[in-house]
Structures are given as structure tokens and as C-alpha cells.
Design a protein around this motif. Sequence first.
Motif, PDB file in Angstrom:
ATOM      1  N   ALA B 419       0.859  -1.201   0.000  1.00 30.74           N
ATOM      2  CA  ALA B 419       0.000   0.000   0.000  1.00 30.74           C
ATOM      3  C   ALA B 419       0.890   1.245   0.000  1.00 30.74           C
ATOM      4  CB  ALA B 419      -0.921  -0.007   1.203  1.00 30.74           C
ATOM      5  N   ALA B 420       1.968   1.204   0.795  1.00 31.52           N
ATOM      6  CA  ALA B 420       2.861   2.369   0.863  1.00 31.52           C
ATOM      7  C   ALA B 420       3.619   2.544  -0.445  1.00 31.52           C
ATOM      8  CB  ALA B 420       3.833   2.208   2.031  1.00 31.52           C
ATOM      9  N   SER B 421       4.171   1.465  -0.985  1.00 32.27           N
ATOM     10  CA  SER B 421       4.993   1.649  -2.191  1.00 32.27           C
ATOM     11  C   SER B 421       4.147   1.925  -3.434  1.00 32.27           C
ATOM     12  CB  SER B 421       5.955   0.489  -2.412  1.00 32.27           C
ATOM     13  OG  SER B 421       5.269  -0.711  -2.395  1.00 32.27           O
ATOM     14  N   MET B 422       2.871   1.529  -3.410  1.00 34.01           N
ATOM     15  CA  MET B 422       2.019   1.768  -4.584  1.00 34.01           C
ATOM     16  C   MET B 422       1.301   3.120  -4.518  1.00 34.01           C
ATOM     17  SD  MET B 422       0.379  -2.042  -4.849  1.00 34.01           S
ATOM     18  CE  MET B 422      -0.865  -1.718  -6.078  1.00 34.01           C
ATOM     19  N   SER B 423       1.515   3.863  -3.427  1.00 35.13           N
ATOM     20  CA  SER B 423       0.710   5.076  -3.216  1.00 35.13           C
ATOM     21  C   SER B 423       0.904   6.145  -4.290  1.00 35.13           C
ATOM     22  CB  SER B 423       0.995   5.652  -1.832  1.00 35.13           C
ATOM     23  OG  SER B 423       2.321   6.109  -1.806  1.00 35.13           O
ATOM     24  N   GLN B 428       4.252   0.307 -10.440  1.00 37.81           N
ATOM     25  CA  GLN B 428       5.602   0.534 -10.974  1.00 37.81           C
ATOM     26  C   GLN B 428       6.728   0.122 -10.007  1.00 37.81           C
ATOM     27  OE1 GLN B 428       6.408   4.399 -12.698  1.00 37.81           O
ATOM     28  NE2 GLN B 428       8.592   3.950 -12.729  1.00 37.81           N
ATOM     29  N   PRO B 429       6.657   0.541  -8.722  1.00 38.86           N
ATOM     30  CA  PRO B 429       7.756   0.138  -7.828  1.00 38.86           C
ATOM     31  C   PRO B 429       7.818  -1.371  -7.587  1.00 38.86           C
ATOM     32  CG  PRO B 429       6.407   1.876  -6.854  1.00 38.86           C
ATOM     33  CD  PRO B 429       5.676   1.388  -8.052  1.00 38.86           C
ATOM     34  N   ILE B 430       6.730  -2.079  -7.804  1.00 39.95           N
ATOM     35  CA  ILE B 430       6.730  -3.526  -7.560  1.00 39.95           C
ATOM     36  C   ILE B 430       7.183  -4.286  -8.809  1.00 39.95           C
ATOM     37  CG2 ILE B 430       5.229  -5.512  -7.061  1.00 39.95           C
ATOM     38  CD1 ILE B 430       3.576  -3.706  -5.312  1.00 39.95           C
ATOM     39  N   LEU B 431       6.726  -3.827  -9.963  1.00 42.92           N
ATOM     40  CA  LEU B 431       7.022  -4.573 -11.198  1.00 42.92           C
ATOM     41  C   LEU B 431       8.206  -3.995 -11.976  1.00 42.92           C
ATOM     42  CD1 LEU B 431       3.351  -5.162 -12.438  1.00 42.92           C
ATOM     43  CD2 LEU B 431       4.727  -6.645 -10.992  1.00 42.92           C
ATOM     44  N   ASN B 432       8.546  -2.774 -11.680  1.00 42.87           N
ATOM     45  CA  ASN B 432       9.703  -2.081 -12.281  1.00 42.87           C
ATOM     46  C   ASN B 432       9.581  -1.781 -13.777  1.00 42.87           C
ATOM     47  OD1 ASN B 432      11.134  -1.893  -9.848  1.00 42.87           O
ATOM     48  ND2 ASN B 432      11.684  -4.046 -10.057  1.00 42.87           N
ATOM     49  N   SER B 435       7.243  -3.463 -19.521  1.00 43.06           N
ATOM     50  CA  SER B 435       6.801  -4.692 -20.196  1.00 43.06           C
ATOM     51  C   SER B 435       6.066  -5.621 -19.222  1.00 43.06           C
ATOM     52  CB  SER B 435       7.992  -5.411 -20.822  1.00 43.06           C
ATOM     53  OG  SER B 435       8.957  -5.666 -19.840  1.00 43.06           O
ATOM     54  N   LEU B 436       6.495  -5.610 -17.950  1.00 42.57           N
ATOM     55  CA  LEU B 436       5.825  -6.472 -16.975  1.00 42.57           C
ATOM     56  C   LEU B 436       4.464  -5.888 -16.571  1.00 42.57           C
ATOM     57  CD1 LEU B 436       5.955  -9.081 -15.402  1.00 42.57           C
ATOM     58  CD2 LEU B 436       7.264  -7.926 -13.620  1.00 42.57           C
ATOM     59  N   VAL B 437       4.400  -4.561 -16.508  1.00 42.71           N
ATOM     60  CA  VAL B 437       3.106  -3.907 -16.215  1.00 42.71           C
ATOM     61  C   VAL B 437       2.122  -4.260 -17.332  1.00 42.71           C
ATOM     62  CG1 VAL B 437       1.916  -1.702 -15.878  1.00 42.71           C
ATOM     63  CG2 VAL B 437       4.230  -2.000 -14.985  1.00 42.71           C
ATOM     64  N   GLN B 473       8.298 -13.622 -14.084  1.00 44.58           N
ATOM     65  CA  GLN B 473       8.644 -12.376 -13.384  1.00 44.58           C
ATOM     66  C   GLN B 473       7.600 -12.017 -12.324  1.00 44.58           C
ATOM     67  OE1 GLN B 473       9.195  -9.719 -16.674  1.00 44.58           O
ATOM     68  NE2 GLN B 473      11.273 -10.421 -17.069  1.00 44.58           N
ATOM     69  N   LEU B 474       6.346 -12.380 -12.584  1.00 39.65           N
ATOM     70  CA  LEU B 474       5.310 -12.115 -11.573  1.00 39.65           C
ATOM     71  C   LEU B 474       5.542 -12.975 -10.337  1.00 39.65           C
ATOM     72  CD1 LEU B 474       2.062 -11.740 -13.740  1.00 39.65           C
ATOM     73  CD2 LEU B 474       3.246  -9.938 -12.475  1.00 39.65           C
ATOM     74  N   ASN B 475       6.006 -14.187 -10.559  1.00 46.35           N
ATOM     75  CA  ASN B 475       6.353 -15.068  -9.429  1.00 46.35           C
ATOM     76  C   ASN B 475       7.478 -14.470  -8.605  1.00 46.35           C
ATOM     77  OD1 ASN B 475       4.747 -17.270  -9.139  1.00 46.35           O
ATOM     78  ND2 ASN B 475       5.740 -18.425 -10.784  1.00 46.35           N
ATOM     79  N   ILE B 476       8.479 -13.929  -9.310  1.00 46.82           N
ATOM     80  CA  ILE B 476       9.623 -13.304  -8.602  1.00 46.82           C
ATOM     81  C   ILE B 476       9.118 -12.117  -7.769  1.00 46.82           C
ATOM     82  CG2 ILE B 476      11.804 -12.053  -8.943  1.00 46.82           C
ATOM     83  CD1 ILE B 476      12.218 -13.841 -11.469  1.00 46.82           C
ATOM     84  N   ALA B 477       8.218 -11.309  -8.384  1.00 50.05           N
ATOM     85  CA  ALA B 477       7.669 -10.143  -7.662  1.00 50.05           C
ATOM     86  C   ALA B 477       6.911 -10.610  -6.421  1.00 50.05           C
ATOM     87  CB  ALA B 477       6.748  -9.341  -8.582  1.00 50.05           C
ATOM     88  N   TYR B 478       6.161 -11.701  -6.561  1.00 45.17           N
ATOM     89  CA  TYR B 478       5.401 -12.206  -5.407  1.00 45.17           C
ATOM     90  C   TYR B 478       6.345 -12.695  -4.311  1.00 45.17           C
ATOM     91  CZ  TYR B 478       2.078 -14.730  -2.538  1.00 45.17           C
ATOM     92  OH  TYR B 478       1.329 -15.157  -1.474  1.00 45.17           O
ATOM     93  N   GLU B 479       7.406 -13.395  -4.732  1.00 42.44           N
ATOM     94  CA  GLU B 479       8.374 -13.894  -3.747  1.00 42.44           C
ATOM     95  C   GLU B 479       8.996 -12.744  -2.964  1.00 42.44           C
ATOM     96  OE1 GLU B 479       8.820 -16.897  -2.849  1.00 42.44           O
ATOM     97  OE2 GLU B 479       7.522 -17.703  -4.418  1.00 42.44           O
ATOM     98  N   SER B 480       9.328 -11.656  -3.661  1.00 45.51           N
ATOM     99  CA  SER B 480      10.026 -10.579  -2.959  1.00 45.51           C
ATOM    100  C   SER B 480       9.074  -9.576  -2.309  1.00 45.51           C
ATOM    101  CB  SER B 480      10.999  -9.859  -3.902  1.00 45.51           C
ATOM    102  OG  SER B 480      10.277  -9.214  -4.919  1.00 45.51           O
ATOM    103  N   ARG B 481       7.918  -9.315  -2.911  1.00 39.28           N
ATOM    104  CA  ARG B 481       7.042  -8.278  -2.359  1.00 39.28           C
ATOM    105  C   ARG B 481       5.733  -8.799  -1.777  1.00 39.28           C
ATOM    106  NH1 ARG B 481       9.206  -3.343  -4.456  1.00 39.28           N
ATOM    107  NH2 ARG B 481       7.873  -2.401  -2.883  1.00 39.28           N
ATOM    108  N   GLY B 482       5.357 -10.020  -2.124  1.00 44.62           N
ATOM    109  CA  GLY B 482       4.105 -10.577  -1.600  1.00 44.62           C
ATOM    110  C   GLY B 482       2.875 -10.119  -2.363  1.00 44.62           C
ATOM    111  N   TYR B 483       3.084  -9.440  -3.472  1.00 42.11           N
ATOM    112  CA  TYR B 483       1.980  -8.931  -4.279  1.00 42.11           C
ATOM    113  C   TYR B 483       2.529  -8.581  -5.657  1.00 42.11           C
ATOM    114  CZ  TYR B 483      -2.476  -6.606  -5.161  1.00 42.11           C
ATOM    115  OH  TYR B 483      -3.702  -6.270  -5.672  1.00 42.11           O
TER     116      TYR B 483
END
Lengths: 127, 498
Positions: B419-423, B428-432, B435-437, B473-483
Motif C-alpha cells: 500500500a505504501a509503495s504503490m501510493s 511501478q515500484p513492484i514490477l519495475n 513490459s511487466l506492467v 517475473q510475476l512469481n519473482i515479484a510475489y516472492e520478494s514483495r508478496g503482491y
Amino acid sequence: MNTDKHLQIIGLTEIELLELEEECVNLTIQRSSAEGPQQTQHGDLGLTAAVAIVTAAAVQGLAVWLAKRRVEDIKLSRVLFEKLPDGTVRMNATQLERGKLTECPDPQVVSALTAQLSDLLQLGTKS
Amino acid sequence: MVNDTLENSIVRDLITADTAVALLRPLAEGLALFAEFDAISRIRSKAISPVLQSLFQFFVDPQRGADLFQRLPGEVAIAAAISEVLYDLRTNPATLSRKASLLLQPFSLHAGGYLPGYLAVKSLWRAASRKHFLLANETDSFLMYLRSYIYDDWGFVATLLSQELDEIRSAEAIVNYLKHRISQWEDLAEQDFSEYENSVAANRGSRPSPLPGLRVADSAAKSGKERLHRLTTELVASSKADKSMTTAIAWWSASILQRRQFMNLASVPVELCEKADGFPEVQWQRGSIFTPTRSDFMVDPKDSLGGAQLEVIFEMREDRFERAAVVHRDAKVLVCAPFGLKKHADVTRESILRAFLRRPLVVEAEKAMHVLVDHIAGENWFRISIDHCKSQVDSLVDEFFKDISLRFARDYDAVDNCAASMSQKGFQPILNRSSLVKGLALLGLATSLNPDESFVEKIFEKHALSLSQTLNQLNIAYESRGYPPRVLQVQNTLFTTV
């Protein structure tokens, strides 16, 4: 002497703005509240506006970015840019092709766009 | 100078209205975005929403529609025609760009609440699909149910119209009611969805009230109806009292309590220009749009020439939709040209003209109400009191959406951190990478049409994106950020929550 020039960009979607930032690392891009198609009061997601600080070194990257979005017809590209009475150069991104990107744009198109942008922004081509 | 009781009730009303809008606007936007990017009706649905009904009526090529009806049974033909239109829309690069841009919106209620609202609706869809698996694919049925669950809830009406005098308690009651309602979502059973769908299918064009399957307690429904009836009676009585502005405001307030019959799809300045042969034509930006027929003119065609305003009106009448182009100069209607079946044209024209006659009064009343509210709210002590309440309400509403929208994040820490990083910039901060967005956006669009992996893969290829890379890459994002939540892969079927 500071030779950086400001290019006002209107009509970009958020994802296009992110792609522009990724592909043109030499550009400094700031979101702006400048006039142009903005988020409306009627509940539409709308488009965004930005100001890009363009240096002579960044102009070619911007030209490639534009050429990838199928600005192949130089006549069309002339409609993309507009010089406002106060000297600001504005680019209207709503006219860009939003379909498939051209991964290897025609070098002639890129150099024509580079020359056109440099001329409009009064940038020297030497960085 | 207003007295204390009146002052308090004005502050209470303003805070109540603000709280309701703060909660409902993101949900309304979320429902609209879900309709655009996700909803689809399949052959197993017993009823289709007005959104898809109108899509079928206005956007299916008549030739194509006729062809499908010739080859297939009625309901199958409707579902197939809708699917074709939605396929074109959702695989279009402009739609991908729009959805990817939605995912980059701030996760904040101060930016229209688009992203929190959309993610809230998607989370509720995932939760509903676990209860009633059919909803995983029957997304239009889910959309109808959720809309009714919130907007056809008499218990919510009772809360909004409660007699609570304290403004903060009134706001808290609204947030708590909706919170409780959403927590009840967990208890919904397959039977609730079926009862609701059967009732909607059996009552096309009319609505039993309350609708079955929405889990509204009889006592709450009774109280909501009584309170609304009392308010409507009071407003109607005031609107008949005299001809003052108070009357107009009361009439306007009463009218907004009713379900909206008309929607304005477009409003642009136009020019009525003389033509050598026939009636004047309507021009927009110097290009001809249409030439009205004789029966479309509400004045002598010669008197219509010059600048005017064109509005495209969409009307929902019983279970039918009508559209009309209305050209007016101030309050005077010059042209009213209904589209669609000729046999309905006279009734449509009559109904639109009736609404236009009342329009100046409505506009004036609305302006007067805004002036009055701005004036009162501009007074110092009011401002301080309202700002104080609003800051408390904002944090309640923020929490409400954080809990629902990010419900399928890995754990509470992931909810808070995301919630804080997506504010500011959404995903963007989660997927970087862009192309992944885009990949995440396309995954939702493609699976809405058909969750089969090979189908989704083809759509990805069409957009020069890689499905396997995106999933990885979505799996990697989930592993590191949980979402964002993991994409479920069952046999060859994909299920995504974004």
C-alpha cells in the motif's frame, strides 16, 4: 550556457510515459499540470502531460522512440509538433500509433525527426 | 447567522455525504473498470447486465448479428456476438495501454480512487469465485450481483439516513456498515448468487425490492424504506410549497433520489448550417455529422440556424435502451433525433423533451445548492470542523480500501508495504519494467475472454509479449514483495486477480 530545452508533451498514457522514461534515459521527464487532455472531472482515467528536458544528446533517443511508434511519414510528424507563441514546443502524443511498435525504425525517419526536433528546439546537433 | 442545531445538522450532512462519496466513488469506478476489462456473459448465465445488453444492442454489427441468429439458438447467438465485440475491444492495443495505465495510477483515494477501487472489485470477485466457482467465468453475473449488493442494499440506505446527530459517529457508522457488509461477503453461499440471478432473470425491466439473495435483514430493509419514504415525502411537500429557490432545491434533491433514467454520452458545440437541398445539417468542427429529418425539428428549421449545443442522450426505459441526438440553444430544443427503431421514436422524443423542459430548473437548483454549500463551508469554524472530520474519515476510508483491495497479498506486512509503495505510481515500484506492467494488464484482459493457456499465449504473441516470461517475473515479484497475488494455473487454465 545552458542549452537544455523544454518540450511539452501532452496526450500520453501513463504506460507510454514509463516507456519513454525507460527508453530515453538521457531525458529528464517531469509530470506537469500543463494544459492539454487531463484527467477530467467526469470520472475518466484520462491522459497525462509531462515536460521533457531535452538536450542535444537526448534528442536522438526521443526521435527513435517516436519512430518506433510508427512516425514514418514525416508529414504526419509535422502535425505532432507545434510551436506555441511563447516559444514552447509542444508534442501531441495522441496522434502516435498505439498498435505494434516498429522495433527497428527506419534510420532515415530517425534522422529526419532528429533534425526536425533539433530545429524546433533550436538545439545544436553537437553534444 | 444560523442556530447551533442547524449548524450541526449542516456539518453532519456534509460529512455524511462526503463519507458516502469517498467510499462509493472508488467502488463505482472499480465496477465500471471491471465492466470494461473483465465482464463477459457466457451461455450459462441466466441474465445479462444492462452494460452488456446495451453493448449487444449498439455495438454488434447488424449483419453479423443476423448471421449468428440464423445459425445458432438465440441465447448462444447473443453470447457469441458479445464475445466477438469484447474480443476486439480487449485485444486492442489501446485497451492494453489503458489498462496498463490504470495499474500505474496511484493507490490512493485522492487520485480518483481508480486503482484501489478496481483492485477491491477484483479481490471481491476472487473471493466470490471461491464460494461459487461458476462466477470465475461468469464475470458479468458477478458484476450484477456486486452492484446490487452495494447499491440495492436498504440497510445501507437506513445507515445513510440515520438520525445520528454527531458528525463523526455518523461517518463512522457508514464506514462500519460497509465494512461489516464486505466482511459478510465471506459468508455468501452459492444459493445467494443463484437466488439473485433467478430473480433478475424472471423480472426483466422491473425489480422486486428487496432483491432476494442479497442478505439484507428484513428489519434493516424496512427501516431503510421508511427513512427514504419520510425524506421523499418531506422533499416533495417542500417542493410544492411555493416557487422559491428552496422549492427548486427540494425538487432537485427529490429527483436525485430516483434512479437516473438518462445518461449524457457527449456534449459538444455544433453549428446548424443551411443546405441548398433539404433541411439544415448539423456540423461539428466544420464537418457534417447528420441531417435531421422534418420530424426531428422541434422548431421551424429556418429558426434553427446558427450555433447550438449537441448532446447525445442515452435512455434506459424498462428493459430497453434508446439513444437520441438533441440539439439545443440554451433551454430551447431545436432538434431531437432518436436513433434506433422507428416505432419507438415518438415515445423517446416525448420522454427526452419532458426531461429537457425541467432542465433549466434542475441546473439552477444545482448551482444554488453548490453556492449555498460553498458559502457555509467557507465560514471559518465550519471549515475547521469539516477539515477535522474529513481527516479522520479519510484515514478510515484508506484503511477500508487497503484491507479489501490488497486482501490477497501474502500477509499483513505485504499489505502495508505494498500500500505504501504503490501510493504514488501504482504497480511501478513492484514490477519495475513497463513490459511487466503490460504483461500483468494483458493477462487479465486475455483470461477474461478465455482462461485457456494456449489462447492467452496467442494473445501475448500478438502484442509481442512473452507469457512464460511474464508469469516467471510475476512469481519473482510475489516472492520478494508478496503482491500481486500468484497467478493460479490449474491444468491449462489461468486465473489472475489483477
